[in-house]
Every structure is written in structure tokens, then in C-alpha cells.
Motif scaffolding. Sequence first.
Motif, PDB file in Angstrom:
ATOM      1  N   THR A 251       0.826  -1.205   0.000  1.00 49.44           N
ATOM      2  CA  THR A 251       0.000   0.000   0.000  1.00 49.44           C
ATOM      3  C   THR A 251       0.861   1.256   0.000  1.00 49.44           C
ATOM      4  OG1 THR A 251      -1.774  -1.144   1.183  1.00 49.44           O
ATOM      5  CG2 THR A 251      -1.792   1.260   1.240  1.00 49.44           C
ATOM      6  N   VAL A 252       1.895   1.268   0.844  1.00 47.08           N
ATOM      7  CA  VAL A 252       2.798   2.420   0.898  1.00 47.08           C
ATOM      8  C   VAL A 252       3.553   2.575  -0.419  1.00 47.08           C
ATOM      9  CG1 VAL A 252       4.851   3.365   2.022  1.00 47.08           C
ATOM     10  CG2 VAL A 252       3.042   2.317   3.392  1.00 47.08           C
ATOM     11  N   THR A 253       4.003   1.441  -0.994  1.00 47.15           N
ATOM     12  CA  THR A 253       4.727   1.490  -2.264  1.00 47.15           C
ATOM     13  C   THR A 253       3.849   2.050  -3.372  1.00 47.15           C
ATOM     14  OG1 THR A 253       6.065  -0.416  -1.611  1.00 47.15           O
ATOM     15  CG2 THR A 253       5.997   0.124  -3.952  1.00 47.15           C
ATOM     16  N   ASP A 254       2.594   1.578  -3.451  1.00 43.48           N
ATOM     17  CA  ASP A 254       1.675   2.082  -4.473  1.00 43.48           C
ATOM     18  C   ASP A 254       1.426   3.584  -4.312  1.00 43.48           C
ATOM     19  OD1 ASP A 254       1.462  -0.429  -5.541  1.00 43.48           O
ATOM     20  OD2 ASP A 254      -0.360  -0.951  -4.429  1.00 43.48           O
ATOM     21  N   ALA A 255       1.248   4.021  -3.075  1.00 44.26           N
ATOM     22  CA  ALA A 255       1.006   5.445  -2.822  1.00 44.26           C
ATOM     23  C   ALA A 255       2.225   6.281  -3.203  1.00 44.26           C
ATOM     24  CB  ALA A 255       0.654   5.658  -1.355  1.00 44.26           C
ATOM     25  N   LEU A 256       3.426   5.774  -2.894  1.00 39.76           N
ATOM     26  CA  LEU A 256       4.648   6.495  -3.231  1.00 39.76           C
ATOM     27  C   LEU A 256       4.824   6.576  -4.746  1.00 39.76           C
ATOM     28  CD1 LEU A 256       7.258   7.864  -2.337  1.00 39.76           C
ATOM     29  CD2 LEU A 256       8.331   5.593  -2.240  1.00 39.76           C
ATOM     30  N   LEU A 257       4.575   5.449  -5.442  1.00 37.81           N
ATOM     31  CA  LEU A 257       4.678   5.428  -6.896  1.00 37.81           C
ATOM     32  C   LEU A 257       3.691   6.412  -7.521  1.00 37.81           C
ATOM     33  CD1 LEU A 257       5.739   4.190  -9.540  1.00 37.81           C
ATOM     34  CD2 LEU A 257       3.985   2.421  -9.311  1.00 37.81           C
ATOM     35  N   ALA A 258       2.466   6.421  -7.017  1.00 35.17           N
ATOM     36  CA  ALA A 258       1.448   7.342  -7.530  1.00 35.17           C
ATOM     37  C   ALA A 258       1.859   8.789  -7.292  1.00 35.17           C
ATOM     38  CB  ALA A 258       0.100   7.051  -6.869  1.00 35.17           C
ATOM     39  N   ALA A 259       2.417   9.066  -6.121  1.00 33.79           N
ATOM     40  CA  ALA A 259       2.831  10.433  -5.808  1.00 33.79           C
ATOM     41  C   ALA A 259       3.953  10.899  -6.730  1.00 33.79           C
ATOM     42  CB  ALA A 259       3.279  10.520  -4.352  1.00 33.79           C
ATOM     43  N   ILE A 260       4.916  10.006  -7.017  1.00 41.61           N
ATOM     44  CA  ILE A 260       6.027  10.373  -7.905  1.00 41.61           C
ATOM     45  C   ILE A 260       5.512  10.629  -9.314  1.00 41.61           C
ATOM     46  CG2 ILE A 260       8.151   9.547  -8.967  1.00 41.61           C
ATOM     47  CD1 ILE A 260       8.719   8.019  -6.383  1.00 41.61           C
ATOM     48  N   LEU A 261       4.661   9.725  -9.816  1.00 39.46           N
ATOM     49  CA  LEU A 261       4.095   9.908 -11.157  1.00 39.46           C
ATOM     50  C   LEU A 261       3.283  11.193 -11.239  1.00 39.46           C
ATOM     51  CD1 LEU A 261       2.911   6.332 -12.215  1.00 39.46           C
ATOM     52  CD2 LEU A 261       4.583   7.763 -13.384  1.00 39.46           C
ATOM     53  N   ALA A 262       2.457  11.427 -10.230  1.00 44.14           N
ATOM     54  CA  ALA A 262       1.623  12.632 -10.239  1.00 44.14           C
ATOM     55  C   ALA A 262       2.483  13.889 -10.212  1.00 44.14           C
ATOM     56  CB  ALA A 262       0.673  12.603  -9.035  1.00 44.14           C
ATOM     57  N   ALA A 263       3.554  13.876  -9.411  1.00 44.04           N
ATOM     58  CA  ALA A 263       4.433  15.045  -9.339  1.00 44.04           C
ATOM     59  C   ALA A 263       5.114  15.308 -10.667  1.00 44.04           C
ATOM     60  CB  ALA A 263       5.475  14.834  -8.232  1.00 44.04           C
ATOM     61  N   ILE A 264       5.553  14.244 -11.339  1.00 44.81           N
ATOM     62  CA  ILE A 264       6.206  14.405 -12.639  1.00 44.81           C
ATOM     63  C   ILE A 264       5.239  15.001 -13.654  1.00 44.81           C
ATOM     64  CG2 ILE A 264       7.205  13.153 -14.578  1.00 44.81           C
ATOM     65  CD1 ILE A 264       8.458  11.236 -12.569  1.00 44.81           C
ATOM     66  N   ILE A 265       4.017  14.473 -13.688  1.00 48.28           N
ATOM     67  CA  ILE A 265       3.032  14.971 -14.648  1.00 48.28           C
ATOM     68  C   ILE A 265       2.651  16.419 -14.334  1.00 48.28           C
ATOM     69  CG2 ILE A 265       0.714  14.645 -15.576  1.00 48.28           C
ATOM     70  CD1 ILE A 265       1.026  11.655 -15.022  1.00 48.28           C
ATOM     71  N   TRP A 266       2.389  16.716 -13.066  1.00 48.80           N
ATOM     72  CA  TRP A 266       1.990  18.068 -12.667  1.00 48.80           C
ATOM     73  C   TRP A 266       3.096  19.077 -12.994  1.00 48.80           C
ATOM     74  CZ3 TRP A 266      -2.553  19.938 -10.378  1.00 48.80           C
ATOM     75  CH2 TRP A 266      -2.501  21.264  -9.953  1.00 48.80           C
ATOM     76  N   THR A 267       4.324  18.723 -12.646  1.00 53.43           N
ATOM     77  CA  THR A 267       5.448  19.622 -12.911  1.00 53.43           C
ATOM     78  C   THR A 267       5.661  19.822 -14.404  1.00 53.43           C
ATOM     79  OG1 THR A 267       6.519  18.903 -10.864  1.00 53.43           O
ATOM     80  CG2 THR A 267       7.898  20.026 -12.493  1.00 53.43           C
TER      81      THR A 267
END
Length: 414
Positions: A251-267
Motif C-alpha cells: 500500500t505504501v509502495t503504491d502510494a509512493l509510486l502514484a505520488a512520484i508519477l503525479a508530481a512528474i506529470i503536474w510539474t
Amino acid sequence: MNEDDTSGERERARSGPDKTSGKGRPRRPAEPGGGLLMGRPFGVPVYVAPSWFVVAALITWVFGGQLDRVLPELGGARYLVSLFFAVAFYASVLVHELAHTVAALRFKLPVRRIQLQFFGGVSEIEKETETPGREFWLAFVGPLLSLALAGVFYLGMYAVEPGTVPGVLLAGLMISNLIVAAFNLLPGLPLDGGRMLRAVVWKITGRPMAGTVAAAWVGRALAVAVLVGLPLLTHTGALGNSTEDIGGVETVTDALLAAILAAIIWTGAGNSLRMARLREHLPELAARALTRRAVPVEADTPLSEALRRANEAGARALVVVDGHGDPTALVREAAIVGVPEHRRPWVAVGGLAQDLTEGMKVPAELAGEALLDTLRATPATEYLVVEESGEIYGVLSAADVERAFVAAMARPGS
């Protein structure tokens, strides 16, 4: 993740117009931060960023665990197979990026480099396309090649025995290339699908900025969707995984992966929007508008006398001329400031001047990116601005251009 990146403009925003060299390219003799140089296909350097080794190790570990369930007889050798898969997958990503590169070169757009990094690759294309049709095609060829590779790997599965190492590798590469293609077709910047959406809106409205705004905001919406939706889909088993196997670490890994992907896309979406707004204001950087009026003086003229003539004429720059009135050098503003006032009657302007080279002569009609590219080609503090006839128009200070550049960046888009 694979994305095209007009980072030529991004580099200009960071460095300013007077801190680069080369034919319109920032001075990067060793490509700082580029990573390990792997080769130069089509003359474009390909770098592997240090972050790639992190994701390669992660893929090796995850895929090795899957192989242990499918082919338990491999034992420890499964990690060698997994490492081969990681390398083969990024070779597929490189093919994806090379498709963008070849298309860009076909449209005569310079490509600074290709970089393989944590979440895929980036083709750093230095200029924007001129038409929405070219923009669409340039973005589409990457996912198209990934789909073609997925098809090749699918056909290859028929040539090997299922349940063997080649069969598992081909199946993994087919699925991974399908994921790469599908992800990049999402209609939001900085993904390829975002550039395709930008091209469509550009074609409909006739305004590239309208396309960028639409695709950038869709990209930001995608970032939020990834941040919230990816862990939710994984946790509910909607992606085909068993919910019984999901634990706290997963669960933590999935959340971290999602956060990294979202940050890359947003930036990436934000950068695309900011650079598009900057390009709207680049035409305001006109050599004629930024040029300082200059007075011609001979090399043996005392500095105090030269400054007196400049004050009388309302000029702010000095051009050294020969006996025929032809310009030979420019008196540097920094050198003038460095001479105390009491010594100025005894200092000749020739000793404070920088000899003119052909690259230091700037046509008065230059503006926008053409002006910045010309200044980058020959770094200097001052440039002689000339009319088409060769007549002296004045002196352009690199500091004045940089100040105007920064002001254009800070100005909101229209």
C-alpha cells in the motif's frame, strides 16, 4: 514514462541569454547531469541518468519475484533474467524516443539529447513545430512505435514454447510496451497524448497557446487522477491483482509510486504552460528596441572626451572606429565603470575596447528566439547592432537583453 521536452526554452529560462554558447545551444561541454553517454544515433547523444540504475534494480527485484512463481526452477538465475528484461525494456523505451528524434530531425528541429531516466525517457527537442499537423505526428510516432514493438513481441511468442524463459520475457516486453503506449496516449502534457491534444486544439482555434493551456490543465487533472486513482485501483483489485496479497508495504509502495508519477506529470504540465507563455512574449525581445544609442570615437580618444560627446548626443555606448569610420571595437561598459573619474582624461578608449568579431555584429531587425540564438552563438557583453546597409545603429548590451528576458518570464500570459 516517455515525453518530448522542448527544454531548449527551459534552459533559456534558467540560464539567461548571455550565459550560453554554440549554435543556439547552451554551453554543455560535458552535459552536466546528463549521466552516462551510451552513443550518438543519428548524431544525437543518448544518456543514461543515474536514476535509471535505481529503477533497473527495482525492476530486477520485482520481475525476479514474479519469475519465482512462474519458473521456480530458475533459482537465483531468475535475477539475471530479470536484469535482462530491465535492459530490454529500456531498449524499447529508447526506440520510442528515437522515433520522436527521427521525426524531429525530419522536420529540421534540433534535438539536444535523449535521456533515459527513472520513469522512461525524454527527447529534448529544442524548438517548437511550425504546424499543428507536425506537432501531432511528432507526438504520435512514439506511442505508435511502442505499439509496433508490442506487436512484434506478441508475434515472437508464437515462435517459442510458452512457460519458458523466452516466452515469459516476450510476454513481459509485450505488456510493458502496451503500457508505455497507453500511458503516453493519455491526453495531458507533458505526455505524448497531451501534445496530440495540443495539436488538435491548436488546429481548431488557430492558436498554439490555446492548445497548450488546454493540454496543460488536462495534464494537471491527470496528475490528480493518478495520485488518487492508482492506489485505489490497486487496493480494490481492479487491476487484476488479488486483494488478499495486498499488505501495508504494498500500500505504501503504491502510494509512493502514484505520488512520484503525479508530481512528474503536474510539474511537466506546469513547465509546458510557463514556457508557452514565455514564447508568447519572446517577440518583444527586439534588437532595435533594446539597442543603446552609440557615438563613434577613434581609439586614441581620451575616455573623458568620449563620454562628453556621448552625453551631448544622448548616447549610452561608445564604438571605436578607424580612420575611415568603420567600426573596429566596442568599449565595454564594465571597463568604463572601472576607471576612476580623475584618470579618465589620461585613458584612451582603445584600451577599454573589445575587438569586433563577425559574430558580434547583430542585424537590427532580429527579435525573439532568433536574437537569443545569435547572442548564444558568440557570447559577449556588448554587440554592435547594424542596419541592413551596414550602417551603425547602436550597441546592444547582453545585460539589457537578460533584464528584458527575465521581465518577459515574469509577465503573465495573455
